[in-house]
Design a protein around this motif. Structure first.
Motif, mmCIF file in Angstrom:
data_model
loop_
_atom_site.group_PDB
_atom_site.id
_atom_site.type_symbol
_atom_site.label_atom_id
_atom_site.label_comp_id
_atom_site.label_asym_id
_atom_site.label_seq_id
_atom_site.Cartn_x
_atom_site.Cartn_y
_atom_site.Cartn_z
ATOM 1 N N PHE A 105 43.581 41.499 44.757
ATOM 2 C CA PHE A 105 44.221 40.350 44.118
ATOM 3 C C PHE A 105 43.420 40.004 42.867
ATOM 4 C CE2 PHE A 105 44.450 35.803 43.302
ATOM 5 C CZ PHE A 105 45.821 35.636 43.169
ATOM 6 N N GLN A 106 44.092 39.998 41.708
ATOM 7 C CA GLN A 106 43.416 39.629 40.458
ATOM 8 C C GLN A 106 43.651 38.156 40.187
ATOM 9 O OE1 GLN A 106 43.701 42.275 37.075
ATOM 10 N NE2 GLN A 106 43.291 40.629 35.638
ATOM 11 N N HIS A 107 42.546 37.415 39.979
ATOM 12 C CA HIS A 107 42.611 35.968 39.757
ATOM 13 C C HIS A 107 42.979 35.587 38.335
ATOM 14 C CE1 HIS A 107 40.848 34.906 43.652
ATOM 15 N NE2 HIS A 107 40.079 35.969 43.486
ATOM 16 N N ASN A 108 42.586 36.384 37.364
ATOM 17 C CA ASN A 108 42.788 36.002 35.970
ATOM 18 C C ASN A 108 43.895 36.843 35.321
ATOM 19 O OD1 ASN A 108 41.488 38.465 35.706
ATOM 20 N ND2 ASN A 108 39.768 37.688 34.519
ATOM 21 N N ASP A 109 44.223 36.501 34.096
ATOM 22 C CA ASP A 109 45.263 37.215 33.358
ATOM 23 C C ASP A 109 44.697 38.245 32.391
ATOM 24 O OD1 ASP A 109 47.423 35.909 34.557
ATOM 25 O OD2 ASP A 109 47.299 34.230 33.153
#
Length: 175
Positions: A73-77
């Protein structure tokens, strides 16, 4: 490591809802236990040739038999191989991972046959690389250095799976 070197060891999925994915893998598929590594430290990141701090990810690692399942899961953009996957509307298998006998020789071989590094980083000083193999197999290919950093972690997780009684299916991971 339980898998021999060169064998596909890991199947990784980029997810938009980690809790939902963990629930499915543990409850429906009976895979686990999963160890969750919040904001996993990916050092010395290089994304498509650019150096920087790109992906801020949480990883969940578990086993199904001898196969490691990774949920990302990637938290940032920030731009990353994970973000480009999601932005393209893709779901399912993002990459598989393997540990070659000779990491540097295998890395060069992939370059020699026309695959470019899409992402590279180190974990506790041990390198890994994702190759853009989308045109060949529809997803990325990850190579890990033949290093105790990875071997010890994978052995610990696999042993937990072998002794798992179904209780405590999601646990906090420590690097």
């Amino acid at each position: 490591m339980t898998q021999p070197l060169q064998a596909v060891h890991q199947f990784a999925y980029v997810v938009t809802d980690l809790d939902k994915a963990l629930k499915y893998w543990t409850e429906e598929l009976k895979v686990g236990p999963f160890y969750v590594y919040e904001h996993f430290p990916l050092d010395e990141q290089v994304y498509r040739g650019n150096v920087g701090e790109f992906a801020d990810v949480t990883l969940a690692l578990g086993y199904s038999g001898e196969a490691q399942i990774e949920l990302i899961f990637q938290h940032n953009d920030a731009p990353s191989v994970y973000r480009e996957w999601m932005d393209a509307g893709k779901q399912g298998l993002h990459h598989f991972g393997l540990m070659p006998v000779d990491y540097q020789a295998a890395r060069q071989h992939y370059i020699d046959i026309g695959h470019q590094p899409a992402f590279e980083c180190t974990i506790n000083g041990a390198p890994l690389v994702y190759f853009d193999t989308l045109d060949a197999i529809g997803h990325y290919t990850e190579l890990w250095d033949n290093n105790p950093v990875y071997k010890d972690l994978f052995d610990r997780l696999c042993e937990a799976h072998k002794n798992w009684d179904g209780e405590d299916p999601v646990r906090k991971g420590e690097v």
